[in-house]
Design an enzyme around this catalytic site. Sequence first.
Site, short mmCIF file in Angstrom:
data_model
loop_
_atom_site.label_atom_id
_atom_site.label_comp_id
_atom_site.label_asym_id
_atom_site.label_seq_id
_atom_site.Cartn_x
_atom_site.Cartn_y
_atom_site.Cartn_z
N GLY A 49 2.15 -8.11 7.50
CA GLY A 49 1.65 -7.24 8.56
C GLY A 49 1.40 -7.89 9.91
N GLU A 104 -4.80 -11.86 11.43
CA GLU A 104 -4.59 -10.69 10.56
C GLU A 104 -4.22 -9.47 11.40
OE1 GLU A 104 -4.02 -9.39 7.93
OE2 GLU A 104 -5.25 -10.02 6.23
N ASP A 108 -9.75 -4.33 6.33
CA ASP A 108 -10.16 -3.04 5.76
C ASP A 108 -11.32 -3.29 4.81
OD1 ASP A 108 -10.33 -0.58 4.55
OD2 ASP A 108 -8.25 -0.47 3.95
N LYS A 136 -11.46 -1.97 10.52
CA LYS A 136 -11.90 -0.62 10.14
C LYS A 136 -13.42 -0.59 10.04
CE LYS A 136 -7.77 0.98 7.81
NZ LYS A 136 -7.17 1.50 6.56
N VAL A 158 -3.41 3.60 9.15
CA VAL A 158 -2.62 3.45 10.37
C VAL A 158 -1.32 2.70 10.09
CG1 VAL A 158 -4.53 3.59 12.03
CG2 VAL A 158 -4.01 1.39 10.98
N ASP A 164 2.64 -1.30 7.71
CA ASP A 164 3.67 -0.52 7.03
C ASP A 164 3.19 0.74 6.33
OD1 ASP A 164 2.36 -2.14 4.95
OD2 ASP A 164 3.89 -1.26 3.65
P1 IMP Z 1 -8.28 -5.68 2.97
O1 IMP Z 1 -8.06 -6.82 2.00
O2 IMP Z 1 -8.74 -4.44 2.28
O3 IMP Z 1 -9.14 -6.05 4.15
O4 IMP Z 1 -6.85 -5.22 3.50
C1 IMP Z 1 -6.06 -6.09 4.19
C2 IMP Z 1 -4.59 -5.76 4.18
O5 IMP Z 1 -4.25 -4.46 3.72
C3 IMP Z 1 -4.13 -5.82 5.62
O6 IMP Z 1 -3.76 -7.14 5.95
C4 IMP Z 1 -2.96 -4.86 5.64
O7 IMP Z 1 -1.77 -5.55 5.32
C5 IMP Z 1 -3.30 -3.84 4.57
N1 IMP Z 1 -3.89 -2.63 5.20
C6 IMP Z 1 -5.20 -2.30 5.27
N2 IMP Z 1 -5.38 -1.13 5.92
C7 IMP Z 1 -4.14 -0.70 6.26
C8 IMP Z 1 -3.66 0.46 6.99
O8 IMP Z 1 -4.40 1.35 7.45
N3 IMP Z 1 -2.30 0.53 7.16
C9 IMP Z 1 -1.43 -0.40 6.68
N4 IMP Z 1 -1.85 -1.51 6.02
C10 IMP Z 1 -3.18 -1.66 5.81
MG MG Z 2 -1.94 -7.85 6.12
#
Ligand code: IMP
Ligand code: MG
Length: 192
Positions: A49, A104, A108, A136, A158, A164
């Site tokens: 990403g 990053e 999320d 987020k 998003v 993606d």
């Molecule tokens: P986390 O581990 O939940 O913080 O998520 C991190 C990863 O999930 C990010 O680096 C993104 O690659 C993916 N991700 C989280 N939210 C979204 C979104 O809204 N759209 C697309 N990819 C997301």
């Molecule tokens: Mg990512």
Amino acid sequence: MTHQLRLNDDTFEPFLAEAQIHKRIKELATQINIDYAGKAPIFIGVLNGAFIFLSDLIREITIDCEIDFIKLSSYGDARTSSGQLRLLKGLNCRVKGRDIVIVEDIVDSGLSIAYMKELIEKEQPSSLKFVSLLLKKGMHKLDFQIHYVGFEIPPEFVVGYGLDYAQKVRNLKEIYRLVPKPQERPDELGYE
Ligand code: IMP
Ligand code: MG
């Protein structure tokens, strides 16, 4: 950026325009150039990403720097997190004694960034900071700071600008957000 985007059954609407993203990236880079003056940090992009954000960000960086990439297991094409993370590609650089900046696309739940923090701290960097284009609101439960944040956004799904939808639409120049279907509640929306 003009219109809505239809992907399978989902509708996305324009959220962050190309010019808005680039303006904010310049501001982040200006701050990083000041904070790291006289240093030579290693920017570590989180695949897949963050590749577009990293490439735009480092072209605004004027201090000496190096680049590397790390890749964590994704959540598959389902839009909900399994909560299980694995390292798919580790670092090719020596971290010990270096200033490390993890780049990053989006934070999320905060799981990925917390996992990387632990991994990199074991290698004894001289410093470790995080930059994320998007954060987020209210989703992450982190006990440490994301030092540089592009935009705080509501907890919505998003896409575009590296992010993606089942591996697609990373190539969009702007960021779109999912328009919830009437029967869906926000907590049912996940991501890859
Ligand atoms: P986390 O581990 O939940 O913080 O998520 C991190 C990863 O999930 C990010 O680096 C993104 O690659 C993916 N991700 C989280 N939210 C979204 C979104 O809204 N759209 C697309 N990819 C997301
Ligand atoms: Mg990512």
